[in-house]
Scaffold this active site. Structure first.
Site, PDB file in Angstrom:
ATOM      1  N   GLN A 259     -14.034  16.768  20.109  1.00  0.00           N
ATOM      2  CA  GLN A 259     -14.845  17.975  20.099  1.00  0.00           C
ATOM      3  C   GLN A 259     -14.036  19.169  20.570  1.00  0.00           C
ATOM      4  O   GLN A 259     -14.093  20.253  19.994  1.00  0.00           O
ATOM      5  CB  GLN A 259     -16.062  17.769  21.016  1.00  0.00           C
ATOM      6  CG  GLN A 259     -17.222  18.642  20.679  1.00  0.00           C
ATOM      7  CD  GLN A 259     -17.703  18.383  19.266  1.00  0.00           C
ATOM      8  OE1 GLN A 259     -17.657  17.260  18.775  1.00  0.00           O
ATOM      9  NE2 GLN A 259     -18.120  19.431  18.592  1.00  0.00           N
ATOM     10  N   HIS A 262     -11.750  21.438  18.332  1.00  0.00           N
ATOM     11  CA  HIS A 262     -12.330  22.337  17.333  1.00  0.00           C
ATOM     12  C   HIS A 262     -12.140  23.800  17.678  1.00  0.00           C
ATOM     13  O   HIS A 262     -11.938  24.639  16.810  1.00  0.00           O
ATOM     14  CB  HIS A 262     -13.844  22.103  17.219  1.00  0.00           C
ATOM     15  CG  HIS A 262     -14.227  21.117  16.160  1.00  0.00           C
ATOM     16  ND1 HIS A 262     -13.912  21.290  14.849  1.00  0.00           N
ATOM     17  CD2 HIS A 262     -14.904  19.942  16.230  1.00  0.00           C
ATOM     18  CE1 HIS A 262     -14.386  20.266  14.142  1.00  0.00           C
ATOM     19  NE2 HIS A 262     -14.981  19.433  14.960  1.00  0.00           N
ATOM     20  N   GLU A 328     -25.669  19.057  20.392  1.00  0.00           N
ATOM     21  CA  GLU A 328     -25.447  18.857  18.962  1.00  0.00           C
ATOM     22  C   GLU A 328     -25.179  17.371  18.665  1.00  0.00           C
ATOM     23  O   GLU A 328     -25.762  16.790  17.758  1.00  0.00           O
ATOM     24  CB  GLU A 328     -24.250  19.717  18.549  1.00  0.00           C
ATOM     25  CG  GLU A 328     -23.910  19.650  17.077  1.00  0.00           C
ATOM     26  CD  GLU A 328     -22.617  20.400  16.765  1.00  0.00           C
ATOM     27  OE1 GLU A 328     -21.890  20.793  17.706  1.00  0.00           O
ATOM     28  OE2 GLU A 328     -22.327  20.576  15.566  1.00  0.00           O
ATOM     29  N   HIS A 329     -24.263  16.782  19.435  1.00  0.00           N
ATOM     30  CA  HIS A 329     -23.919  15.363  19.268  1.00  0.00           C
ATOM     31  C   HIS A 329     -24.144  14.631  20.586  1.00  0.00           C
ATOM     32  O   HIS A 329     -23.745  15.132  21.635  1.00  0.00           O
ATOM     33  CB  HIS A 329     -22.434  15.188  18.936  1.00  0.00           C
ATOM     34  CG  HIS A 329     -21.940  16.011  17.794  1.00  0.00           C
ATOM     35  ND1 HIS A 329     -21.197  17.152  17.972  1.00  0.00           N
ATOM     36  CD2 HIS A 329     -22.072  15.846  16.448  1.00  0.00           C
ATOM     37  CE1 HIS A 329     -20.879  17.671  16.787  1.00  0.00           C
ATOM     38  NE2 HIS A 329     -21.407  16.911  15.835  1.00  0.00           N
ATOM     39  N   ASP A 362     -18.549  12.908  11.204  1.00  0.00           N
ATOM     40  CA  ASP A 362     -18.028  14.158  10.645  1.00  0.00           C
ATOM     41  C   ASP A 362     -17.583  13.986   9.201  1.00  0.00           C
ATOM     42  O   ASP A 362     -17.518  14.957   8.452  1.00  0.00           O
ATOM     43  CB  ASP A 362     -16.820  14.639  11.461  1.00  0.00           C
ATOM     44  CG  ASP A 362     -17.239  15.292  12.767  1.00  0.00           C
ATOM     45  OD1 ASP A 362     -18.404  15.717  12.858  1.00  0.00           O
ATOM     46  OD2 ASP A 362     -16.397  15.375  13.677  1.00  0.00           O
ATOM     47  N   HIS A 421     -63.580  38.551   0.703  1.00  0.00           N
ATOM     48  CA  HIS A 421     -63.260  37.120   0.735  1.00  0.00           C
ATOM     49  C   HIS A 421     -64.529  36.304   0.459  1.00  0.00           C
ATOM     50  O   HIS A 421     -64.540  35.421  -0.401  1.00  0.00           O
ATOM     51  CB  HIS A 421     -62.681  36.726   2.095  1.00  0.00           C
ATOM     52  CG  HIS A 421     -61.242  37.090   2.289  1.00  0.00           C
ATOM     53  ND1 HIS A 421     -60.803  38.387   2.319  1.00  0.00           N
ATOM     54  CD2 HIS A 421     -60.141  36.319   2.466  1.00  0.00           C
ATOM     55  CE1 HIS A 421     -59.477  38.398   2.519  1.00  0.00           C
ATOM     56  NE2 HIS A 421     -59.062  37.149   2.599  1.00  0.00           N
TER      57      HIS A 421
END
Lengths: 431, 431
Positions: A259, A262, A328-329, A362, A421
């Site tokens: 991670q 990145h 996220e993960h 991934d 209506h």
């Protein structure tokens, strides 16, 4: 790197500080993007020419300057080294299979009151996919964004990608061929997102824009939300590893660094119930970093944003901490991961057991790697075919059905002070 | 009102002008909202006190000034006139039944490579629902927004609503009781949306914010998209009626006016293949308007934004025009509506046949009346339980499964220049 122990005084406060740190980009971006979008909307292609010359050093003159053709993508695919081509094909096939099963079902039924009800899902007409230039141009991202659109049935899938000083990424072209992308335009940045949303003389507008990008691209998508559909507001990536002491520290260190490599503002967090294991992982991170070609980025991320939390009781404490982080993960590296996963309410994607490194997701596992970041898993989901589809509900009543439920509608319309209506129902009941 | 004929020269241009007119509110709203949100984020309850005094003429001092309690809602419900209570109950029951069937299914399976894959849907923890004050406070809207959240399983459903000079709408309180709302705060405007997103001392933050509101409320939601989930960017309402000459002109006129009475910038469009019928509907609109308590609003909408289009061939021409308009509501008042509906790609909700006035869907039919406006049906759907849920994908591999697909991940990670990704897989394969 911050190390915490859940039994220490001040832990709750220190932990909440980590939760609250959203690692957002600066707000100055917003103004720049606003003016770029307005300019593209007003001047179209001429604005694209200007920005592309200025930011990418690329002159948009001939057709080949503007577009990358299908033949060029096919050639890039065919030139791939065979093992890499097979890896891409395996990834594409598995991603397609996983997303195929996501396709929603239409409904069409008649209920006891004689009312026919239902909903029909249809793909959007056109989708745009932003593909970053340079280092962050990942063929895996192209597959993850393009394949769900194609599985959804989108007829026109348009890629925009910057080609700095004319340089294209042949791996990305190969992936575009494999995924069936219909158009590729050599523009990037907020201006490319604006072109997709508003359309220009050359580029027809799309209905949905997805794909990763830098802070300007992300902000452009956010500002255009509502003009078009977008996948999500994305921030820096993060991983949370929940691991007991019976893991190989080097495996877990590799996961944390996968991670960290990145982005300098990516975040890797370990929660463990074994203080010695925590020490061993921290040591292993240092060893792994030595050998890593991406060590500059990974080290900066780990130093600035890495977190190691030692708890007393993994099953008792990790779920609540994980749900606050809404990562996220999440990796759950224990013997019975389902027992802990059952208590995880908020996470983009989960990786269960000791042989499921996040990186497998991934690339080739099948589920999408485009996932909510920055605690957005509290309310958002990963990319899916649903992002490229929309639902039209429908109703059909005959006279009897209208007689059965119409009077209630008239009563409510009257109570709300909306007489037309009520009238539109009553007039059909002969009232 | 504009009348067009599809055979006239200049029709395409006139039609595209109608498509392009988004009837958006002015951009000055954006700056005001930005500063209100920043103020609420910084000062919390104190900011709410100030804005509520200024805009609503309501002093937030005692607990009863801040909140409306469950007992007050129950009392409002029990005080309802019986036929109105039954109408609300019928609506709630039918809305719940329709949305119950929307709940997505979890997936958990193991594929041929031995990879366990799946996805689990879970509700968000807390949802906020904006309820406008004054004339636009509709109990039906409360049901349409609250029931899907409760069906999704949201544990904390929070209503914010302005109470101008202290006035509450007892119909809305009754609906809140029926729908099981958990908290009601007497704040409104952009400041209330900010309080829901960021939280204040008294109001805990929520994860998703839904519900209608004025331009400030809509802009606040748009600006907070990404901090929280939101339902959609909403604009003025619209209806498209596709009708042949074999309809009662008064019925169709009533349908057009049921949209027009909402808002001076609402839009009602008729497409028909019968010029005499068009004349008859236009005449009937004038007759109906005379009797209408809401005639000021309805007339302004019809005069300014009403459109009547006469075509040669309904089945041949109406679908393409309808898909360009991508209307919130489409009525298809012909004998075989399915034949035409099959070609409608973009619409929020469809009302099929001669006995299905749009208003029946506003109240008691079951499908949601919160629908995409302003051509957003090209990419967006009506409100559903999915807006209150999110999906966590998951993976589980054992050694054999990792050996089967891991090498492809390593190859792709290497090609992308992400060595720690490859390493986290390879190290588990003993490489």
């Amino acid at each position: 790197m911050i190390r915490l122990n859940s039994q220490d005084p001040g832990f709750a406060e220190a932990f909440e500080k980590i939760v609250g740190d959203r690692r957002e980009s600066d707000a100055g971006v917003s103004k720049v993007v606003l003016s770029v979008l307005a300019d593209v909307r007003a001047r179209g292609d001429a604005a694209l020419v200007d920005y592309t010359a200025r930011f990418d050093g690329h002159a948009l003159e001939t057709e080949a300057d503007w577009r990358i053709g299908a033949e060029e993508c096919r050639a890039a695919f065919e030139a791939l080294e065979p093992s890499l081509r097979e890896a891409l094909e395996l990834a594409a096939q598995r991603i397609a299979a996983y997303h195929e099963a996501q396709k929603p079902e239409n409904r069409d039924y008649t209920d006891a009151a004689g009312v026919r009800l239902g909903a029909i899902w249809r793909p959007v007409d056109a989708a745009g996919l932003y593909v970053p230039g340079g280092r962050a141009a990942y063929p895996s991202s192209l597959l993850m964004n393009a394949i769900p659109a194609k599985v959804a049935g989108v007829e026109r899938l348009v890629v925009v990608t910057p080609t700095p000083r004319g340089a294209v990424n042949s791996l990305v072209l190969a992936a575009a061929h494999l995924a069936g992308v219909d158009e590729i335009w050599r523009v990037g940045g907020a201006q490319a997102v604006g072109a997709l949303a508003y359309g220009t003389e050359r580029i027809k507008p799309v209905d949905v824009i997805v794909g990763p990008g830098n802070a300007y691209v992300a902000e452009a998508k956010r500002q255009l939300y509502g003009v078009v559909g977008i996948d999500m507001v994305a921030g820096p990536s993060e991983i949370l590893v929940v691991a007991d002491g019976r893991n190989n520290p080097a495996w877990i260190a590799a996961d944390l660094l996968s991670q960290a490599e990145h982005d300098p503002v990516a975040q890797s967090i370990l929660i463990t119930d074994d203080a010695d294991f925590a020490d061993a992982v921290i040591a292993a991170v240092e060893v792994e970093l030595q050998a890593l070609a991406t060590q500059t980025t990974a080290r900066q991320s780990w130093n600035d944003y890495g977190v190691v939390i030692v708890v007393d009781d993994l099953l008792g404490e990790a779920p609540a901490l994980s749900n606050r982080l809404a990562a996220e993960h999440i990796e759950i590296a224990i013997d019975d991961p389902d027992a802990l996963f059952a208590h995880i309410r908020h996470a983009g994607s989960a990786f269960l057991g000791r042989h499921t490194p996040e990186a497998i997701g991934d690339y080739v596992a099948g589920p999408n790697h485009v996932l909510p970041t920055g605690r957005r898993a509290r309310f958002a989901s990963g990319l899916s075919v649903l992002d490229f589809m929309k639902r039209t509900s429908f109703l059909q009543l005959d006279e009897a059905a209208l007689a059965a439920i119409g009077p209630a509608a008239v009563a409510l319309a009257d109570a709300e002070g909306l007489p037309a209506h009520g009238r539109s129902v009553a007039i059909r009941l002969g009232q």
